[in-house]
Scaffold this active site. Structure first.
Site, PDB file in Angstrom:
ATOM      1  CE  LYS A   9      -2.341  -0.783   3.827  1.00  0.00           C
ATOM      2  NZ  LYS A   9      -1.841  -2.091   4.258  1.00  0.00           N
ATOM      3  NE  ARG A  11      -4.984  -1.425   9.880  1.00  0.00           N
ATOM      4  CZ  ARG A  11      -3.873  -0.831   9.471  1.00  0.00           C
ATOM      5  NH1 ARG A  11      -3.887   0.412   9.078  1.00  0.00           N
ATOM      6  NH2 ARG A  11      -2.737  -1.494   9.443  1.00  0.00           N
ATOM      7  NE  ARG A  69       7.198  -3.636   6.419  1.00  0.00           N
ATOM      8  CZ  ARG A  69       5.947  -3.296   6.149  1.00  0.00           C
ATOM      9  NH1 ARG A  69       5.528  -3.271   4.888  1.00  0.00           N
ATOM     10  NH2 ARG A  69       5.111  -2.990   7.108  1.00  0.00           N
ATOM     11  NE  ARG A 118      16.044  -5.734  10.640  1.00  0.00           N
ATOM     12  CZ  ARG A 118      15.995  -6.473   9.524  1.00  0.00           C
ATOM     13  NH1 ARG A 118      14.857  -6.976   9.104  1.00  0.00           N
ATOM     14  NH2 ARG A 118      17.097  -6.721   8.845  1.00  0.00           N
ATOM     15  NE  ARG A 170       1.228  -4.926  11.211  1.00  0.00           N
ATOM     16  CZ  ARG A 170       2.323  -4.653  10.480  1.00  0.00           C
ATOM     17  NH1 ARG A 170       3.465  -5.258  10.738  1.00  0.00           N
ATOM     18  NH2 ARG A 170       2.257  -3.785   9.514  1.00  0.00           N
TER      19      ARG A 170
HETATM   20  P1  AMP Z   1       0.183   0.367   9.367  1.00  0.00           P
HETATM   21  O1  AMP Z   1       1.412   1.205   9.268  1.00  0.00           O
HETATM   22  O2  AMP Z   1      -0.943   0.899   8.515  1.00  0.00           O
HETATM   23  O3  AMP Z   1       0.438  -1.100   9.151  1.00  0.00           O
HETATM   24  O4  AMP Z   1      -0.346   0.518  10.883  1.00  0.00           O
HETATM   25  C1  AMP Z   1       0.437   0.106  11.978  1.00  0.00           C
HETATM   26  C2  AMP Z   1      -0.438  -0.129  13.201  1.00  0.00           C
HETATM   27  O5  AMP Z   1      -1.102   1.096  13.568  1.00  0.00           O
HETATM   28  C3  AMP Z   1      -1.568  -1.126  13.016  1.00  0.00           C
HETATM   29  O6  AMP Z   1      -1.134  -2.476  13.195  1.00  0.00           O
HETATM   30  C4  AMP Z   1      -2.551  -0.690  14.097  1.00  0.00           C
HETATM   31  O7  AMP Z   1      -2.114  -1.084  15.393  1.00  0.00           O
HETATM   32  C5  AMP Z   1      -2.419   0.826  14.034  1.00  0.00           C
HETATM   33  N1  AMP Z   1      -3.384   1.405  13.056  1.00  0.00           N
HETATM   34  C6  AMP Z   1      -3.079   2.066  11.896  1.00  0.00           C
HETATM   35  N2  AMP Z   1      -4.198   2.474  11.264  1.00  0.00           N
HETATM   36  C7  AMP Z   1      -5.237   2.054  12.036  1.00  0.00           C
HETATM   37  C8  AMP Z   1      -6.642   2.135  11.910  1.00  0.00           C
HETATM   38  N3  AMP Z   1      -7.229   2.730  10.851  1.00  0.00           N
HETATM   39  N4  AMP Z   1      -7.409   1.588  12.902  1.00  0.00           N
HETATM   40  C9  AMP Z   1      -6.854   0.986  13.968  1.00  0.00           C
HETATM   41  N5  AMP Z   1      -5.529   0.848  14.135  1.00  0.00           N
HETATM   42  C10 AMP Z   1      -4.712   1.370  13.192  1.00  0.00           C
END
Ligand code: AMP
Length: 220
Positions: free
Chosen positions: A13, A88, A127, A160, A172
């Site tokens: 993404k 999400r 990564r 990291r 996740r």
């Molecule tokens: P990401 O960088 O998008 O993978 O987000 C990293 C972490 O941030 C996720 O695993 C969640 O813990 C939190 N997070 C990010 N966006 C959301 C969202 N829209 N709703 C809930 N938690 C989020």
């Protein structure tokens, strides 16, 4: 043009969002980046979110909805945005609808990037990024040309993410299937979903994304 990029962690993404931003001059709104900034600042939100993120779970809807609501009020969103990591959950999708109506904005397209779970575990757990310029690398797929030196800026420090360990990645992915995937049918009913095959090369995925967005170019 206002877009949502959906997809499990590791689907690409962030990489695709950057390319779309460049091609269409949109702003990329990543809730993960916003939360990591709050954690780094040690703000109240950051303190509450840190442990949840480390476990690979989702932070409460209300927290993220408020962050997004105020971010969408900033001037730079008026020319179009791409949401990366939000919504999400179904309640977040409903909250977003409310925000957009209130702000007189609308969604043009939703792009779910579809990938294979085990490939994602391998992709993510390898990564890392340059601590200075943020260039992304991978233990198997993209090593720096000179070991330990960033190709782009020459820095020697790399970081990291705390939540990129294989076990956390599985949590996740589970959260994605249980809480985020149902959003796709929510938007499909409106006819704005374009499926993207995320198992192709990065350029192959970009080609599909660009083809899907063609019909929306020029939309406000
Ligand atoms: P990401 O960088 O998008 O993978 O987000 C990293 C972490 O941030 C996720 O695993 C969640 O813990 C939190 N997070 C990010 N966006 C959301 C969202 N829209 N709703 C809930 N938690 C989020």
């Amino acid at each position: 043009m206002n877009l949502i990029l959906l997809g499990p962690p590791g689907a690409g993404k962030g990489t695709q969002a950057k390319r779309i931003v460049e091609a269409f001059k949109l702003v990329q709104l990543s809730t993960g980046d916003m939360l990591r900034a709050e954690v780094a600042k040690r703000s109240e939100i950051g303190r509450q979110a840190a442990a949840i993120m480390k476990a690979g779970l989702l932070v409460p809807d209300e927290m993220i909805d408020n962050l997004m609501d105020s971010r969408l009020d900033q001037e730079d969103c008026r020319n179009g945005f791409i949401l990366d990591g939000f919504p999400r959950t179904l309640p977040q999708a409903a909250a977003l609808d409310g925000m957009l109506t209130k702000k007189n904005m609308a969604l043009d397209a939703v792009l779910p990037i579809q990938v294979d779970d085990e490939a994602m575990v391998q992709r993510i757990s390898g990564r890392y990024t340059c601590a200075k310029c943020g260039e992304g690398y991978h233990d198997t797929f993209k090593r720096p040309k000179v070991a330990g030196v960033c190709d782009v800026c020459g820095a020697h420090e790399f970081t990291r993410r705390d939540d990129d360990k294989a076990e956390t990645v599985r949590a996740r992915l589970k959260a994605y299937h249980a809480q985020t995937e149902p959003i796709i049918s929510y938007y499909r009913k409106r006819g704005i979903v374009h499926n993207i095959d995320g198992m192709l090369s990065i350029d192959g995925v970009t080609e599909q994304v660009m083809a899907a967005l063609k019909e929306h170019v020029g939309a406000a």
